[in-house]
Structures are given as structure tokens and as C-alpha cells.
Scaffold this active site. Structure first.
Site, PDB file in Angstrom:
ATOM      1  N   ARG A  44      -8.505 -12.167   3.328  1.00  0.00           N
ATOM      2  CA  ARG A  44      -7.181 -12.627   3.755  1.00  0.00           C
ATOM      3  C   ARG A  44      -7.097 -12.687   5.273  1.00  0.00           C
ATOM      4  NH1 ARG A  44      -3.785  -8.397   0.317  1.00  0.00           N
ATOM      5  NH2 ARG A  44      -5.834  -7.642  -0.324  1.00  0.00           N
TER       6      ARG A  44
ATOM      7  N   GLY B  15      -8.114  -4.806   1.089  1.00  0.00           N
ATOM      8  CA  GLY B  15      -6.796  -5.058   1.644  1.00  0.00           C
ATOM      9  C   GLY B  15      -6.574  -4.028   2.732  1.00  0.00           C
TER      10      GLY B  15
ATOM     11  N   GLU C 191      -4.056   6.981  -5.248  1.00  0.00           N
ATOM     12  CA  GLU C 191      -2.868   6.295  -5.761  1.00  0.00           C
ATOM     13  C   GLU C 191      -2.549   6.711  -7.188  1.00  0.00           C
ATOM     14  OE1 GLU C 191      -3.382   2.098  -3.298  1.00  0.00           O
ATOM     15  OE2 GLU C 191      -4.521   2.434  -5.140  1.00  0.00           O
TER      16      GLU C 191
ATOM     17  N   HIS D  82       0.833  -1.215   0.000  1.00  0.00           N
ATOM     18  CA  HIS D  82       0.000   0.000   0.000  1.00  0.00           C
ATOM     19  C   HIS D  82       0.864   1.260   0.000  1.00  0.00           C
ATOM     20  CE1 HIS D  82      -3.223  -2.716   1.963  1.00  0.00           C
ATOM     21  NE2 HIS D  82      -3.542  -2.533   0.685  1.00  0.00           N
TER      22      HIS D  82
END
Length: 397
Positions: free
Chosen positions: A246, A217, A384, A185
Site C-alpha cells: 500500500r 500493514g 490481538e 490497528h
């Protein structure tokens, strides 16, 4: 015109943005890139694929690129759409988010056949991400072989962490072979670190900041002087906090037990830890925090409780890594929009002198800490794509 196309590709989505590099410097990001067009293909690889557009440039038609069933078709549709609007010829480079750069790539890098091969070799370390990062790169190599492509890495922001933060307690030669903590990240954390002086009044550039990137995530990062000091993710994007599907951190001995005593194969264990665990596994309902927050089922409530507990516990760990904390920043989908999660995490950090302004939190305001809080608590949307565009523009100068 000198435009940069940015592609941020996930397992079932492909975000894209077109940036102009010739405008004035933006005070918030410190860069001279300005978004012209932004959109996203979603549901790739499923029977519910679609495309949505956010337009910033006047004069572009309301017809968005045709929806696509997979990454290669999405790239093809996007190129056709850009050409139809006379935007393709002005693109001087394509920047890509690549999740894992391993030990070979510690900064944004031009792509060629050799570098793509090295990145393919890292697929086992990020199986939910790396193949999909590479798919549009390969598609563009075929369709626009002369186009300059640049990879920007989620691991690069953490590359200057102290060695003690990057090491595992394994035989030392393994560290030199690349068995180390990389962190992820990083593009999100990089963007937040650039924004801090503009968002936080009288911001001290040496302040100790913990950023919570909470989405499908999830991870935390300790940042001081715009440098990553420590992070919760490690060798792969599996470690650390529980995530949508996850598991997050887990005893390595449990993995060995599943293989030696339960008869599971490595592929079985990989599927369990990457795709069947996290919020989905704990709740038995959904990997989506929005769904769990709306549920009154006990397992949904317990999944949220565990998630927030792990975040608060890791905040304590990162405080130890920095010797304190001055600000906590929430970002990404859950961090930006799930007020109950923020409320619960801050309540569990009461021992730090952290206090929440309930009304500001409910309104998703930028500053959500109470006036008597010893720690600043903030909500800052991440971007991002803008970081990728800025890094590519810097390389082209």
C-alpha cells in the site's frame, strides 16, 4: 469450562486461538483469559496453503487441522478438529477481528444479520481486509447458527480521539455522514497500552507514548492515559505510512490526475495504491522487509530509506499532537524483528534526545534505549487475539 474461540482473518491467513476464561487474572494483560490452543492457516487463496499449530494445553494430539485452500474450508476444518478433541462443546462465544467498524460500531458488538449487513457496506473502505473478516463470520452463521459471535474492531480504540484529530477539512455535513478519520490497528494498540505498566518500570499512566505497529500493514498511534490521541491511518487503511503493497499517504490531486489525464479507471487506481505500491512498488523486488534487508540492490535500499524516513517524519507529527513524547514502542512483525529498521528510525529521531543501545536492539530485547536516552525505546510483541478474548469475556459476564 467456558472457552472463547478467537478468529483473526486476513486476506491469505486465518489465525485462531482458543482461550479459557476461568483462570486467574494475568498481570501482564489485566485479563483472566488464558490461551489453550493457537494456530494459523496460511496461504489461503494460493497454491501454497498450509496450517501450523502452537499448542499450550497438554493432551492435545500433534495432528493439526487439515490445510485448507480458502477461508470457509479453513473454518470447517477447524471446527472438525475442535470437535474431535472435545473442545467444541465448551465454546461459549467466537470473537472476530473486524478491521473497519465505521461510525456505527465504536465498541465490541454481538453480531446478527443486521450488523453483518452494515459491516458489508464498509467493504470499499477496507477492501484488503473487510471481506476476509466477514468470511468466517458467515461460515459460522451457517455451520453453528446458535453460536454467539462478537466483532471486535480495529477502529474502536481510536473512537475517542478529539474531533480535530478525526476531521477532514471537508464541508462539515460530510463529517456527520461518516467521512472522517477512523484509524486502524486498534486491537494491537489496545494490547500494547494494557502492557505498558508491566513492561516499563515506574510507568506513568499519563505518559506520552508513540506505538509503531510495523508489519505488512503499518501505522503509528499517539497514546496518552490509555487513549488514542492521534494516528497515521484515516478514513481507510490506505493512509499514512508506506506498507508492504500500500502506498500510504498520497496527494489526492495525484489520484485525480491518474484518472483524468492518465486514463486510469477507479479500479486501476485502487489496484495501484493497494496492491502495487509501498515497499513492493518502490523496490520492484518484494513487499517483505526481510527480503529487502538481505538485498544489495539500490532500489531495495532506497525503499527501506523511504520507509524509515516516513516513520520518523510521522513520529514528529505525533509528538506535535501530544506536545511531546516519553516512550516509543515498536511492535508487529517488522517492529519486533527488524533491528536495522529500528536503528534507522531512532537515529532519525536523534533530535528528540532518543538514543539506542545497539546490542539490546540486535538482541530484540524489551528495552532498547541507551542509558543516556531522554526517550524510552521499547520492543513489545503484540497479541490481538488476547485482546479480543478479553473483550468477549467481559461481555459475557
Amino acid at each position: 469450562m467456558a472457552n472463547i474461540l478467537v478468529i483473526n482473518s486476513g486476506s491469505s491467513s486465518l489465525k485462531f486461538a482458543l482461550f479459557d476464561t476461568e483462570g486467574p487474572v494475568d498481570s501482564g494483560s489485566g485479563s483472566s483469559v488464558h490461551v489453550l490452543v493457537k494456530g494459523q492457516f496460511s496461504g489461503l487463496g494460493t497454491d501454497r496453503y498450509d496450517v501450523s499449530m502452537t499448542r499450550h494445553k497438554p493432551g492435545i494430539s500433534t495432528v493439526s487441522p487439515g490445510s485448507a485452500p480458502d477461508h470457509h474450508t479453513a473454518v470447517a476444518s477447524l471446527l472438525v478438529w475442535l470437535e474431535r478433541h472435545g473442545l467444541l462443546d465448551d465454546i461459549v462465544a467466537v470473537g472476530h477481528r473486524v478491521v473497519h467498524g465505521g461510525r456505527h460500531f465504536q465498541q465490541s458488538t454481538p453480531l446478527d444479520a443486521r450488523s453483518v449487513k452494515l459491516l458489508e457496506a464498509l467493504t470499499s473502505l477496507a477492501p484488503l481486509h473487510q471481506p476476509y473478516s466477514l468470511a468466517p463470520i458467515k461460515a459460522l452463521q451457517t455451520r453453528l447458527p446458535d453460536m454467539r459471535q462478537i466483532a471486535c474492531f480495529d477502529t474502536a480504540f481510536h473512537a475517542k480521539q478529539p474531533k480535530e484529530a478525526r476531521q477532514f477539512a471537508l464541508p462539515y455535513p460530510m463529517y456527520d455522514r461518516g467521512f472522517q478519520r477512523y484509524g486502524f490497528h486498534g486491537l494491537s494498540y489496545d494490547f500494547i497500552s494494557r502492557c505498558l505498566p508491566e513492561v516499563i518500570p515506574d510507568f506513568d499512566r499519563d505518559a506520552k507514548v508513540i506505538v509503531a505497529h510495523l508489519g505488512n500493514g503499518a501505522s503509528l498511534c499517539a497514546i496518552q492515559s490509555r487513549q488514542s490521541v492521534a494516528s497515521t491511518m484515516g478514513f481507510t487503511a490506505l493512509e499514512g505510512l508506506p506498507m508492504g503493497t500500500r502506498s500510504g499517504a498520497i496527494d489526492a490531486g495525484l489520484v485525480l490526475h491518474l484518472i483524468t489525464e492518465e486514463g486510469m479507471t477507479p479500479d486501476d487506481v485502487s489496484t495501484l495504491l493497494y496492491k502495487e505500491s509501498g515497499l513492493l512498488g518502490l523496490s520492484g523486488i518484494s513487499s517483505d522487509m526481510r527480503t529487502l534487508l538481505c538485498s544489495d540492490k539500490p532500489r531495495a535500499k532506497q525503499a527501506i530509506a523511504h520507509y524509515c524516513y516516513r516513520i520518523a517524519r510521522e513520529i514528529g507529527s505525533l509528538c506535535a499532537a501530544m506536545g511531546g513524547v516519553d516512550h516509543l514502542v515498536f511492535t508487529a512483525g517488522i517492529g519486533e524483528h527488524a533491528a536495522p529498521v529500528r536503528e534507522r528510525v531512532v537515529a532519525q529521531c536523534d533530535w528528540l534526545g532518543m538514543r539506542l543501545d545497539a546490542s539490546a536492539n540486535q538482541a530484540n530485547q524489551a528495552c532498547i534505549s541507551a542509558s543516556d536516552s531522554q526517550i524510552g525505546v521499547w520492543v513489545i510483541p503484540t497479541d490481538e487475539e488476547r485482546v479480543i478474548a478479553a473483550d468477549c469475556a467481559a461481555m459475557l459476564r
